[in-house]
Design a protein around this motif. Structure first.
Motif, PDB file in Angstrom:
ATOM      1  N   GLU A 230     -69.016 -31.802  -0.814  1.00 45.59           N
ATOM      2  CA  GLU A 230     -67.529 -31.530  -0.989  1.00 45.59           C
ATOM      3  C   GLU A 230     -66.837 -32.744  -1.887  1.00 45.59           C
TER       4      GLU A 230
ATOM      5  N   TRP B 283     -70.145 -32.608   4.250  1.00 46.53           N
ATOM      6  CA  TRP B 283     -69.206 -33.037   3.421  1.00 46.53           C
ATOM      7  C   TRP B 283     -69.452 -33.812   2.351  1.00 46.53           C
TER       8      TRP B 283
ATOM      9  N   SER C 274     -59.029 -34.336  -2.327  1.00 44.09           N
ATOM     10  CA  SER C 274     -57.744 -34.209  -3.368  1.00 44.09           C
ATOM     11  C   SER C 274     -57.303 -35.390  -4.108  1.00 44.09           C
TER      12      SER C 274
ATOM     13  N   GLY D 182     -63.868 -31.657   8.575  1.00 41.00           N
ATOM     14  CA  GLY D 182     -62.524 -31.856   9.331  1.00 41.00           C
ATOM     15  C   GLY D 182     -61.326 -31.721   8.405  1.00 41.00           C
ATOM     16  N   SER D 183     -60.133 -32.404   8.509  1.00 40.02           N
ATOM     17  CA  SER D 183     -58.954 -32.766   7.419  1.00 40.02           C
ATOM     18  C   SER D 183     -59.152 -33.816   6.848  1.00 40.02           C
ATOM     19  N   PHE D 184     -60.158 -34.822   7.013  1.00 39.00           N
ATOM     20  CA  PHE D 184     -60.036 -36.016   6.345  1.00 39.00           C
ATOM     21  C   PHE D 184     -60.552 -35.801   5.037  1.00 39.00           C
TER      22      PHE D 184
ATOM     23  N   PRO E  96     -61.142 -33.045   2.813  1.00 35.34           N
ATOM     24  CA  PRO E  96     -60.367 -32.580   2.242  1.00 35.34           C
ATOM     25  C   PRO E  96     -59.055 -33.395   1.497  1.00 35.34           C
ATOM     26  N   LEU E  97     -58.715 -34.410   2.269  1.00 36.05           N
ATOM     27  CA  LEU E  97     -57.788 -35.233   1.493  1.00 36.05           C
ATOM     28  C   LEU E  97     -58.247 -36.211   0.544  1.00 36.05           C
TER      29      LEU E  97
END
Length: 67
Positions: free
Chosen positions: A53, A50, A26, A18-20, A22-23
């Motif tokens: 990742e 994930w 980062s 999702g978007s969580f 990758p945050l």
């Protein structure tokens, strides 16, 4: 200045990033760029994609059986 340890604890129940995620990845890369250790502790989800990742981003990842 000695490096710091940054710890992020989360309960993320999805199998995909999702978007969580990758945050968080980062944040792990930014911490590593500053010489800091980034530890992530999250909920183990069967067949999740994930975790790879996060570890690729330099996070020291620990997965637990429940929140």
């Amino acid at each position: 200045m000695a490096g710091r340890t940054i710890c992020h604890v989360f309960d993320f129940g999805a199998t995909n990033a999702g978007s969580f995620i990758p945050l968080i990845a980062s944040l792990a890369r930014a911490a590593g760029a500053h010489g800091d250790r980034f530890v992530a502790i999250g909920t183990e989800i069967p067949d999740a994609t994930w975790p790879a990742e996060l570890t690729a981003a330099g996070a020291e990842l620990y997965l637990v059986g429940s929140a």
